[in-house]
Each structure stands twice: as structure tokens, then as C-alpha cells.
Design a protein around this motif. Structure first.
Motif, PDB file in Angstrom:
ATOM      1  N   UNK A 197     -10.564 -14.837  -9.393  1.00 26.03           N
ATOM      2  CA  UNK A 197     -10.341 -13.615  -8.623  1.00 26.03           C
ATOM      3  C   UNK A 197      -9.197 -12.777  -9.195  1.00 26.03           C
ATOM      4  N   UNK A 198      -8.640 -13.179 -10.331  1.00 25.83           N
ATOM      5  CA  UNK A 198      -7.593 -12.405 -10.983  1.00 25.83           C
ATOM      6  C   UNK A 198      -6.178 -12.752 -10.577  1.00 25.83           C
ATOM      7  N   UNK A 199      -5.993 -13.843  -9.837  1.00 22.75           N
ATOM      8  CA  UNK A 199      -4.666 -14.272  -9.414  1.00 22.75           C
ATOM      9  C   UNK A 199      -4.045 -15.140 -10.512  1.00 22.75           C
ATOM     10  N   UNK A 200      -2.774 -14.910 -10.821  1.00 23.51           N
ATOM     11  CA  UNK A 200      -2.053 -15.767 -11.766  1.00 23.51           C
ATOM     12  C   UNK A 200      -1.623 -17.033 -11.032  1.00 23.51           C
ATOM     13  N   UNK A 201      -1.926 -18.190 -11.600  1.00 30.18           N
ATOM     14  CA  UNK A 201      -1.506 -19.462 -11.007  1.00 30.18           C
ATOM     15  C   UNK A 201      -0.454 -20.090 -11.913  1.00 30.18           C
TER      16      UNK A 201
ATOM     17  N   UNK B 227       0.816  -1.211   0.000  1.00 31.83           N
ATOM     18  CA  UNK B 227       0.000   0.000   0.000  1.00 31.83           C
ATOM     19  C   UNK B 227       0.850   1.262   0.000  1.00 31.83           C
ATOM     20  N   UNK B 228       2.082   1.163   0.512  1.00 27.74           N
ATOM     21  CA  UNK B 228       2.938   2.340   0.642  1.00 27.74           C
ATOM     22  C   UNK B 228       3.925   2.521  -0.504  1.00 27.74           C
ATOM     23  N   UNK B 229       4.109   1.510  -1.349  1.00 27.83           N
ATOM     24  CA  UNK B 229       5.156   1.543  -2.379  1.00 27.83           C
ATOM     25  C   UNK B 229       4.571   1.250  -3.756  1.00 27.83           C
ATOM     26  N   UNK B 230       4.497   2.247  -4.635  1.00 28.91           N
ATOM     27  CA  UNK B 230       3.918   2.009  -5.957  1.00 28.91           C
ATOM     28  C   UNK B 230       4.706   1.021  -6.806  1.00 28.91           C
ATOM     29  N   UNK B 231       5.973   0.799  -6.477  1.00 26.06           N
ATOM     30  CA  UNK B 231       6.753  -0.154  -7.249  1.00 26.06           C
ATOM     31  C   UNK B 231       6.579  -1.593  -6.825  1.00 26.06           C
ATOM     32  N   UNK B 232       5.890  -1.823  -5.704  1.00 20.50           N
ATOM     33  CA  UNK B 232       5.661  -3.185  -5.217  1.00 20.50           C
ATOM     34  C   UNK B 232       4.257  -3.582  -5.621  1.00 20.50           C
ATOM     35  N   UNK B 233       4.188  -4.458  -6.628  1.00 21.52           N
ATOM     36  CA  UNK B 233       2.895  -4.737  -7.264  1.00 21.52           C
ATOM     37  C   UNK B 233       2.015  -5.644  -6.433  1.00 21.52           C
ATOM     38  N   UNK B 234       2.556  -6.663  -5.830  1.00 24.17           N
ATOM     39  CA  UNK B 234       1.768  -7.642  -5.086  1.00 24.17           C
ATOM     40  C   UNK B 234       2.675  -8.747  -4.597  1.00 24.17           C
ATOM     41  N   UNK B 235       2.070  -9.856  -4.192  1.00 29.65           N
ATOM     42  CA  UNK B 235       2.820 -10.948  -3.578  1.00 29.65           C
ATOM     43  C   UNK B 235       2.631 -12.229  -4.367  1.00 29.65           C
TER      44      UNK B 235
ATOM     45  N   UNK C 184      -9.552 -13.302   0.061  1.00 23.77           N
ATOM     46  CA  UNK C 184     -10.069 -12.306   1.005  1.00 23.77           C
ATOM     47  C   UNK C 184      -9.047 -11.215   1.309  1.00 23.77           C
ATOM     48  N   UNK C 185      -7.808 -11.419   0.934  1.00 21.12           N
ATOM     49  CA  UNK C 185      -6.790 -10.385   1.162  1.00 21.12           C
ATOM     50  C   UNK C 185      -6.860  -9.263   0.131  1.00 21.12           C
ATOM     51  N   UNK C 186      -7.894  -9.287  -0.679  1.00 16.43           N
ATOM     52  CA  UNK C 186      -8.241  -8.126  -1.491  1.00 16.43           C
ATOM     53  C   UNK C 186      -7.236  -7.721  -2.539  1.00 16.43           C
ATOM     54  N   UNK C 187      -6.689  -8.689  -3.260  1.00 18.62           N
ATOM     55  CA  UNK C 187      -5.765  -8.380  -4.347  1.00 18.62           C
ATOM     56  C   UNK C 187      -4.311  -8.344  -3.940  1.00 18.62           C
ATOM     57  N   UNK C 188      -4.004  -8.559  -2.659  1.00 20.54           N
ATOM     58  CA  UNK C 188      -2.600  -8.591  -2.234  1.00 20.54           C
ATOM     59  C   UNK C 188      -1.857  -9.731  -2.916  1.00 20.54           C
ATOM     60  N   UNK C 189      -2.511 -10.901  -3.001  1.00 21.37           N
ATOM     61  CA  UNK C 189      -1.898 -12.073  -3.628  1.00 21.37           C
ATOM     62  C   UNK C 189      -2.120 -11.974  -5.126  1.00 21.37           C
ATOM     63  N   UNK C 190      -1.033 -11.877  -5.886  1.00 20.80           N
ATOM     64  CA  UNK C 190      -1.144 -11.704  -7.329  1.00 20.80           C
ATOM     65  C   UNK C 190      -0.684 -12.932  -8.117  1.00 20.80           C
ATOM     66  N   UNK C 191       0.072 -13.842  -7.474  1.00 27.75           N
ATOM     67  CA  UNK C 191       0.519 -15.067  -8.133  1.00 27.75           C
ATOM     68  C   UNK C 191       0.724 -16.150  -7.081  1.00 27.75           C
ATOM     69  N   UNK C 192       0.397 -17.373  -7.433  1.00 28.26           N
ATOM     70  CA  UNK C 192       0.630 -18.520  -6.558  1.00 28.26           C
ATOM     71  C   UNK C 192       1.197 -19.655  -7.400  1.00 28.26           C
ATOM     72  N   UNK C 193       2.292 -20.244  -6.947  1.00 29.88           N
ATOM     73  CA  UNK C 193       2.862 -21.425  -7.595  1.00 29.88           C
ATOM     74  C   UNK C 193       2.332 -22.677  -6.920  1.00 29.88           C
ATOM     75  N   UNK C 194       1.902 -23.648  -7.728  1.00 33.08           N
ATOM     76  CA  UNK C 194       1.377 -24.911  -7.220  1.00 33.08           C
ATOM     77  C   UNK C 194       2.012 -26.073  -7.972  1.00 33.08           C
ATOM     78  N   UNK C 195       2.024 -27.235  -7.333  1.00 34.47           N
ATOM     79  CA  UNK C 195       2.351 -28.485  -8.013  1.00 34.47           C
ATOM     80  C   UNK C 195       1.028 -29.069  -8.509  1.00 34.47           C
ATOM     81  N   UNK C 196       0.805 -29.124  -9.814  1.00 31.34           N
ATOM     82  CA  UNK C 196      -0.519 -29.503 -10.326  1.00 31.34           C
ATOM     83  C   UNK C 196      -1.007 -30.885  -9.900  1.00 31.34           C
ATOM     84  N   UNK C 197      -0.085 -31.779  -9.512  1.00 30.13           N
ATOM     85  CA  UNK C 197      -0.501 -33.138  -9.160  1.00 30.13           C
ATOM     86  C   UNK C 197      -1.081 -33.254  -7.761  1.00 30.13           C
ATOM     87  N   UNK C 198      -0.985 -32.212  -6.962  1.00 34.08           N
ATOM     88  CA  UNK C 198      -1.503 -32.290  -5.600  1.00 34.08           C
ATOM     89  C   UNK C 198      -3.031 -32.317  -5.603  1.00 34.08           C
TER      90      UNK C 198
END
Length: 387
Positions: free
Chosen positions: A183-187, A115-123, A156-170
Motif C-alpha cells: 500500500x506504499x507504507x515504509x516499514x 490535510x491542512x498543512x502542506x509541510x506535514x507529510x504523514x504519520x 484504510x486511512x487512505x495514505x495517512x500512515x506513511x511509516x510504521x516501525x516494527x520489531x521483526x521477531x514478533x
């Protein structure tokens, strides 16, 4: 109004000389002939330099001795300042796998920093939904399959999470992927033993990305006389997935980078995967989660193991490696470190190119592609020398 004159401009696929970049109100106003600079402009003479769009790093854990998994916004600022010195104007903070309580503390702190840094896009959560057998520098005790509750809490974190890496076989990954992507998150697929059926199921539910090709990904095996492709082969054969390479000169030999380049074309991006060890001297110790790592021979190594512990090279080093060492045309190397990553983060409408209407995010480079200055939204956020 600012006019940057004298430099070579990397404009899409072209190198443009004898032109000036005119900046107004934080955006690129125009690219004009050198003799058409508006008289009202504050002129910055950058003769001998090259201007590229600001670098965009979608996979970075830390830098300059600090890490994003430190639940202290002051540490996050140190990381941002380090990467700004290396031409990065937008980055996505990556977190290694952690137990739920620890992860929540890290995310609470990063919410303040985003919220404080325009260069930090998300998590970017690089875990904990990974395969134990492909854990790399992740704590295997923290790894687990995703649940519906996990997906709801992340969304529910309102867009904070922008990408999540998963192992597809799980188990649970298809539904988890669908919930996040809606919800707009890149997986992304990574740290995985997946084969074609598991990858296809995740793709059918919205997975679009591949985390660091060849690093902790299953590959070709034989089952009797049959050759069975792994995640890496399925990834390279895809016509839709976007893949990352860690182009630091250590993680991947030139041959593998060239294979990825030929297979993925404009769907290939470079990421730093930089850690707290980036920019630090040989022997510097740092942690990825609870895993002890060390800077050794120009790369991060897991202490006591024959495994990489992330990278110690920031993204400008990747750009230089692709152009100077591997011979990529400079516009192509810039595309892999700026233009294409902007698309991954859905920012291509305003970042990643030197063109009118885009944010005035840029890096000023020497002939060796080291960074002289970095600008974000028309303001210098790093200057190695007066310009």
C-alpha cells in the motif's frame, strides 16, 4: 518571481557562489549567474548567508512544548511552527505506542492536520508493534504483535500512515509488512531483539528502513563459542537498508556515527526524534505517551530511569553537529538532513535539492548554521529578520 542573491548555495555536492536562485510559482525556476538575474525579479539580498534545501525530518514527535500525540490540531500547528523556525519544510509526525482507542483519537486529529498543512507529510507509527524488552520510552503495556486487521485498518486511512516501525521477531510481522508495503507504507525495524532470520523475513516482505540505529536495537551476543549478530550488526552490514541516526551529540558518540557513515554511505539519514522538550529549558517536563520525561543536560531523559526520552534538538542542530563538530562536508550533512530523507518519503522528484523544477523549499543559514529564514513553496514561513 523572486531572486535570492548573495548567498552561498549548497547544490548537490558543491558550494556555489556568485549565483542567484530564481523562484517562480512556488518552484525553483533556475540557478543563474549573479549578473543574469531577471530584471522583473523581486531581489532578496542574502549576502553572507548559506542557502540549503529545506530540511526534511522523518522522525519527530513534537517541539516547543507541544506534541503530535495531543489530539488537538492547534498543538500540531505549534509543533510545525517550531520546526519551521529551525529550517524544516517537510516533516513526518511520529507517534509513540498507545492503546488502540487512544491511537485512533490521535490519528483522527492528525488526519485533519495533514490535510491542512502542506509541510506535514504523514504519520509514522513508532509502535505499538515493538519488543517489550526494547521498549525504551514506550509504554510496555501498549505493546503487542500486529494482526491482519491492524494492517487493514491502517491502510484504510487512505495514505495517512506513511511509516510504521516494527520489531521483526514478533509473530505476524512478515504478512503485516507485506500488506503495508504493497500500500506504499515504509516499514522500519526498531525497538527489537531481532536476529538475522527475523530481519531477513521482514526484508523479504518489503521492510526497507531502520529506526534510530543503536537505540533499542539488539546487538552481538555469544551462544557458546558462536558470535551471533544482532539487529544493529545486520543493519550495518546490509547493502539495501536505510538507517537513521539521532545526531544530537548525546544519543551517539562520534565513533558510532562514523561507523554508520562508513557502512551505510548514502543510505544514512539524520533524524531529530524531537519531543515536546525540544527548544524548552532545563527541567521542563513532558510526556511521551504516558511516560514522564524531562529536559536534562541538553537531552530528553525518562524521569526516574537511566534512559533517553527522545531528543530535544531540532534538525538544524543535527546539521550543525555533523558539520561543525564531526567535520562532515556541508553538502554531505545537507544530504543526510534533506536530500536522502526526501528519498525515504518518495519525494525526491520535487524536494531535497536546489535544482530547477523542484519545490522552492529552502532554509537560509548563518555561518554558525542557525536558521535566518525558511521558505516553503516560494513563501517565507519563518523569517528571523527582514531580508
Amino acid at each position: 518571481m523572486i531572486a535570492l542573491t548573495g548567498a552561498t548555495l549548497v547544490v548537490d555536492d558543491a558550494l556555489v557562489d556568485d549565483h542567484a536562485l530564481v523562484i517562480r510559482d512556488g518552484r525553483i525556476d533556475a540557478i543563474v549567474a549573479a549578473n543574469d538575474v531577471p530584471v522583473a525579479a523581486e531581489v532578496h539580498d542574502l549576502t553572507g548567508s548559506t542557502i540549503v534545501p529545506g530540511l526534511i525530518d522523518v522522525h519527530v514527535h513534537g517541539g516547543g512544548g507541544h506534541s503530535f500525540d495531543d489530539p488537538d490540531p492547534a498543538a500540531h500547528q505549534q509543533v510545525l511552527d517550531f520546526h519551521a523556525r529551525h529550517g524544516v519544510t517537510t516533516l513526518q509526525a511520529s507517534l509513540v505506542s498507545a492503546h488502540p482507542a487512544d491511537l485512533d483519537r490521535q490519528l483522527d486529529a492528525l488526519a485533519l492536520s495533514v490535510s491542512a498543512n502542506p509541510g506535514l507529510y504523514g504519520v509514522h507509527l513508532e509502535g505499538p508493534y515493538l519488543a517489550v524488552s526494547q521498549c525504551g520510552a514506550h509504554d510496555p503495556a501498549a505493546l503487542r504483535p500486529p494482526t491482519a486487521d491492524d494492517a487493514d485498518r491502517l491502510v484504510a486511512r487512505g495514505g495517512l500512515i506513511t511509516m510504521v516501525t516494527v520489531a521483526p521477531e514478533l509473530p505476524g510481522v512478515p504478512a503485516f509488512t507485506r500488506r503495508l508495503t504493497e500500500a506504499g507504507v515504509v516499514v522500519a525495524a526498531g525497538h527489537s531483539e531481532a536476529r538475522a532470520p527475523e530481519l531477513s523475513a521482514a526484508v523479504d516482505n518489503g521492510l526497507t528502513h531502520l529506526t534510530h540505529l543503536w537505540s533499542c536495537q539488539s546487538s552481538l551476543v555469544r551462544e557458546g563459542p558462536w558470535r551471533v549478530p544482532g539487529l544493529i550488526e545486520e543493519s550495518l552490514a546490509s547493502t539495501y537498508l536505510i538507517g537513521e541516526i539521532i545526531a544530537d551529540g548525546h544519543h551517539l558518540p562520534p565513533t558510532l556515527i562514523e561507523i554508520a557513515r562508513r557502512c551505510l554511505g548514502d543510505r544514512l539519514i539524520a533524524v531529530s526524534d524531537a519531543t515536546a522538550g525540544a527548544g524548552m529549558p532545563e527541567g521542563f517536563r513532558y510526556r511521551l505517551g504516558i511516560i514522564d520525561c524531562e529536559v536534562a543536560s541538553g537531552v530528553g531523559m525518562v524521569v526516574g530511569a537511566n534512559a533517553f526520552g527522545g531528543s530535544t534538538t531540532p534538525l538544524d542542530g543535527m546539521l550543525a553537529h555533523l558539520h561543525h563538530d564531526l567535520g562532515w562536508p556541508l553538502p554531505e550533512a545537507v544530504a543526510a538532513t534533506s536530500t536522502r530523507p526526501a528519498r525515504v518519503l518518495n519525494l525526491a522528484h520535487r524536494k531535497g535539492r536546489l535544482t530547477a523544477g523542484h519545490d522552492a523549499d529552502l532554509a537560509v543559514l548563518t555561518s554558525a548554521l542557525t536558521v535566518q529564514a525558511t521558505m516553503r513553496a516560494g513563501h517565507w514561513i519563518h523569517r528571523a529578520a527582514a531580508h
